[in-house]
Design a protein around this motif. Structure first.
Motif, PDB file in Angstrom:
ATOM      1  N   LEU B 144       0.686  -0.966  -0.024  1.00 30.63           N
ATOM      2  CA  LEU B 144       0.025   0.072  -0.075  1.00 30.63           C
ATOM      3  C   LEU B 144       0.869   1.304  -0.139  1.00 30.63           C
ATOM      4  O   LEU B 144       0.671   2.363  -0.676  1.00 30.63           O
ATOM      5  CB  LEU B 144      -0.895   0.047   1.066  1.00 30.63           C
ATOM      6  CG  LEU B 144      -2.168  -0.861   1.365  1.00 30.63           C
ATOM      7  CD1 LEU B 144      -2.866  -0.928   2.561  1.00 30.63           C
ATOM      8  CD2 LEU B 144      -2.959  -0.810   0.174  1.00 30.63           C
ATOM      9  N   VAL B 145       1.889   1.232   0.772  1.00 34.31           N
ATOM     10  CA  VAL B 145       2.796   2.295   0.882  1.00 34.31           C
ATOM     11  C   VAL B 145       3.422   2.619  -0.444  1.00 34.31           C
ATOM     12  O   VAL B 145       3.583   3.962  -0.900  1.00 34.31           O
ATOM     13  CB  VAL B 145       3.928   2.191   2.202  1.00 34.31           C
ATOM     14  CG1 VAL B 145       4.910   3.240   1.843  1.00 34.31           C
ATOM     15  CG2 VAL B 145       3.158   2.310   3.401  1.00 34.31           C
ATOM     16  N   ARG B 146       4.097   1.513  -0.991  1.00 41.94           N
ATOM     17  CA  ARG B 146       4.513   1.621  -2.266  1.00 41.94           C
ATOM     18  C   ARG B 146       3.595   2.490  -3.303  1.00 41.94           C
ATOM     19  O   ARG B 146       4.048   3.288  -4.047  1.00 41.94           O
ATOM     20  CB  ARG B 146       4.826   0.064  -2.872  1.00 41.94           C
ATOM     21  CG  ARG B 146       5.524   0.098  -4.111  1.00 41.94           C
ATOM     22  CD  ARG B 146       6.185  -1.218  -4.421  1.00 41.94           C
ATOM     23  NE  ARG B 146       4.729  -2.154  -4.501  1.00 41.94           N
ATOM     24  CZ  ARG B 146       4.447  -3.317  -4.388  1.00 41.94           C
ATOM     25  NH1 ARG B 146       5.553  -4.103  -4.321  1.00 41.94           N
ATOM     26  NH2 ARG B 146       3.134  -3.938  -4.597  1.00 41.94           N
ATOM     27  N   ALA B 147       2.438   2.053  -3.288  1.00 41.07           N
ATOM     28  CA  ALA B 147       1.545   2.813  -4.072  1.00 41.07           C
ATOM     29  C   ALA B 147       1.325   4.236  -4.069  1.00 41.07           C
ATOM     30  O   ALA B 147       1.376   5.153  -4.727  1.00 41.07           O
ATOM     31  CB  ALA B 147       0.084   2.083  -4.435  1.00 41.07           C
ATOM     32  N   PHE B 148       0.973   4.544  -2.699  1.00 41.51           N
ATOM     33  CA  PHE B 148       0.469   5.912  -2.134  1.00 41.51           C
ATOM     34  C   PHE B 148       2.013   6.925  -2.364  1.00 41.51           C
ATOM     35  O   PHE B 148       1.628   7.978  -2.591  1.00 41.51           O
ATOM     36  CB  PHE B 148       0.132   5.728  -0.564  1.00 41.51           C
ATOM     37  CG  PHE B 148      -1.353   5.636  -0.729  1.00 41.51           C
ATOM     38  CD1 PHE B 148      -1.869   4.372  -0.762  1.00 41.51           C
ATOM     39  CD2 PHE B 148      -2.360   6.832  -0.615  1.00 41.51           C
ATOM     40  CE1 PHE B 148      -2.977   4.076  -0.597  1.00 41.51           C
ATOM     41  CE2 PHE B 148      -3.697   6.470  -0.668  1.00 41.51           C
ATOM     42  CZ  PHE B 148      -4.192   5.058  -0.365  1.00 41.51           C
ATOM     43  N   ALA B 149       3.103   6.137  -2.307  1.00 44.56           N
ATOM     44  CA  ALA B 149       4.186   7.093  -2.315  1.00 44.56           C
ATOM     45  C   ALA B 149       4.441   7.485  -3.643  1.00 44.56           C
ATOM     46  O   ALA B 149       5.066   8.504  -3.767  1.00 44.56           O
ATOM     47  CB  ALA B 149       5.623   6.193  -1.934  1.00 44.56           C
ATOM     48  N   LEU B 150       3.795   7.035  -4.773  1.00 42.61           N
ATOM     49  CA  LEU B 150       3.881   7.366  -5.894  1.00 42.61           C
ATOM     50  C   LEU B 150       2.943   8.868  -6.135  1.00 42.61           C
ATOM     51  O   LEU B 150       3.290   9.625  -7.143  1.00 42.61           O
ATOM     52  CB  LEU B 150       3.102   6.473  -7.000  1.00 42.61           C
ATOM     53  CG  LEU B 150       3.872   6.428  -8.473  1.00 42.61           C
ATOM     54  CD1 LEU B 150       5.339   6.156  -8.443  1.00 42.61           C
ATOM     55  CD2 LEU B 150       3.204   4.938  -8.972  1.00 42.61           C
ATOM     56  N   GLY B 151       2.283   9.165  -5.364  1.00 42.46           N
ATOM     57  CA  GLY B 151       1.440  10.390  -5.372  1.00 42.46           C
ATOM     58  C   GLY B 151       0.692  10.418  -6.813  1.00 42.46           C
ATOM     59  O   GLY B 151       0.291  11.578  -7.308  1.00 42.46           O
ATOM     60  N   ALA B 152      -0.045   9.202  -7.129  1.00 42.07           N
ATOM     61  CA  ALA B 152      -0.488   9.264  -8.291  1.00 42.07           C
ATOM     62  C   ALA B 152      -1.980   9.516  -8.051  1.00 42.07           C
ATOM     63  O   ALA B 152      -2.845   9.250  -6.960  1.00 42.07           O
ATOM     64  CB  ALA B 152      -0.371   7.578  -8.928  1.00 42.07           C
TER      65      ALA B 152
END
Lengths: 259, 253
Positions: B144-152
């Motif tokens: 989840l963090v990996r996805a949210f870190a993208l700021g997409a």
């Protein structure tokens, strides 16, 4: 058994194996009174090595360098070729017959031709050692790169990672376990190829040259001394490879089991 | 309101097998939309079509007004796969920033700091741990963090909690609810859990068995922020039961 005791037992086990093997060998030669040009006892071999230590050390250095060079060049080439083949099933199928041909052809039979082609010296040794290590490394690289987790591959695709990024950050690390297994197999192949070509390249350098000359004169002591040195190099090589593997593959299940 | 993602008559067939029937939907910017349906109904395929991982057989998809392939190049889509897909040779922190480490030119200037996100989801003490040292729930938190870190602007989640046990799932629902309050974005969430869909969503789209089409578009009228006790409210229970009826009617249609 305590944890400490188990570690100790694990470290000592291979040494015990070698000592027992050498003792049985010595006993067999002494008791059966085997003729010298068939088999020498370990004690005879060690005595001969002690008589000419610098010569055997220098020859071992030459042979190691030859074998390692061919091995590493093959590895580097195989990673480049493997990356291309892993990306294209057509290319992989097209190259398969050639790779298999290299594996199944007895390279000892065309050493003479390669020496005539490339001339005497290091070139034919490096060429044939690289050639014989190449196919297994390619197979290992392709299989390993294909084993990359599909979920991770899609993740890389979902941010439009470049081909190089996928290779460097996903496919290559995924291939490391297979490449280490292949490297063990190729260690033996590289050493054998080096030894045989050194015997035929008119350069008079390396253990292969000593072995070949000794065989020509039916001198059992120097011949068996080269065999002994080859075994030492191979063992040392595998120990170093194992140590490297434990460091590089700390994260992999195969290494975690060993702890 | 503008649409973060929209499809017009989108259809997908694998050979003779129709997986997604012509389907039109609009996901408003900033909303949380769940795709709820029986397993094998084509909801994952629909998600992958929106995410540009599959090409449509017919119809169009637009993400932020662009074709998905163009949106991917600009890192406008963040995926959370069903399995965490962590790289075993990277530490937790390195896995959390994986998507920022590739195709760097497309990184937005103001993406959240993965390290801070890891602290937010309770993994602050595990930054240097390796994935195999984490439980399944912890691994999925890294994903989840990996996805949210993208700021997409669009996050696509494909049954991210399906492989977890019931207790961990409930915990992950809370965690995701908190995460989207602090880092608002548009989310399309595939699930076959009614409670999960109602707890998290603004809208739930109920899909039919294959080939997938939308049989109901249900607004979830629960106020935000939603704490865990929202699941005890009558409105929550009512929405769940009405969805259950719609779903079972669709199954036996």
């Amino acid at each position: 058994m305590t944890r400490h005791g188990m570690t100790w037992a694990r470290a000592i086990a291979p040494v015990v194996g070698i000592v027992v093997f050498l003792a049985l060998w010595e006993a067999f030669v002494q008791i059966r009174d085997v003729r010298p040009f068939i088999l020498r006892a370990p004690s005879d071999i060690v005595r001969h090595l002690a008589k000419f230590p610098m010569d055997f050390l220098r020859a071992s250095g030459t042979t190691s360098l030859h074998a390692v060079t061919g091995f590493l060049v093959a590895l580097a080439l195989a990673i480049c070729v493997g990356a291309a083949l892993a990306a294209s099933p057509f290319l992989e199928r097209a190259s398969q017959p050639v790779l298999v041909l290299i594996v199944v052809t007895p390279f000892a039979s065309y050493i003479g031709s390669v020496v005539l082609w490339l001339g005497s010296g290091d070139a034919p040794v490096r060429f044939i050692t690289t050639l014989v290590c190449f196919p297994a490394f390619v197979f290992g690289a392709v299989a390993g790169m294909r084993s990359a987790d599909p979920a991770s591959r899609e993740l890389f695709a979902s941010v439009a990672a470049s081909r190089f990024e996928v290779l460097w950050r996903l496919r290559l690390p995924s291939a490391l376990p297979t490449l280490f297994t292949t490297a063990r197999f190729n260690t033996g192949l590289a050493l054998i190829a080096t030894y045989l070509v050194e015997g035929q390249n008119f350069a008079n350098a390396g253990l292969g040259a000593i072995g070949r000359r000794a065989a020509g004169y039916s001198l059992a002591d120097p011949q068996w001394a080269t065999v002994f040195c080859m075994a030492m190099i191979g063992t040392l090589w595998l120990v170093l490879l194992g140590a490297l593997e434990r460091v590089v593959l700390r994260w992999h299940a195969s290494q975690r089991m060993l702890r | 309101m503008s649409a973060a993602a929209e499809t017009v008559d989108l259809a997908k067939a694998f050979g003779a097998l129709e997986v997604v029937a012509p389907l039109t939907l609009r996901v408003e910017t900033g909303s949380f939309v769940s795709l709820l349906g029986p397993s094998g109904c084509g909801k994952s395929t629909l998600l992958r079509l929106i995410g540009g991982l599959e090409l449509p057989s017919a119809g169009t998809v637009l993400v932020e007004g662009r074709e998905p392939a163009r949106a991917l190049e600009r890192k406008q889509i963040a995926m959370v796969p069903q399995s965490p897909g962590l790289l075993p040779w990277r530490s937790v922190e390195a896995n959390a920033r994986l998507l920022l480490d590739v195709n760097r030119r497309a990184n937005p200037a103001d993406h959240p700091d993965p390290r801070e996100l890891l602290h937010e989801v309770g993994l602050g003490g595990f930054l240097q741990s390796m994935p195999h040292q984490l439980s399944g729930g912890m691994q999925q938190r890294v994903a989840l963090v990996r996805a949210f870190a993208l700021g997409a602007p669009l996050v696509l989640m494909d049954e991210p909690f399906a492989a977890l046990d019931e207790i961990t799932r409930a915990e992950m629902r809370d965690l995701l609810a908190r995460l989207i309050e602090r880092h608002p974005t548009t989310i399309v969430f595939v699930t076959h859990s009614i409670a999960e869909a109602v707890r998290l969503s603004d809208r739930v789209l109920v899909l039919s068995p294959r080939p997938a089409h939308i049989v109901a578009d249900v607004e979830v009228a629960l106020p935000r922020p939603r704490a865990a006790d929202v699941e005890d409210r009558p409105a929550f229970v009512d929405t769940c039961s009405s969805l259950r009826h719609i779903l079972s009617a669709a199954m036996h249609a």
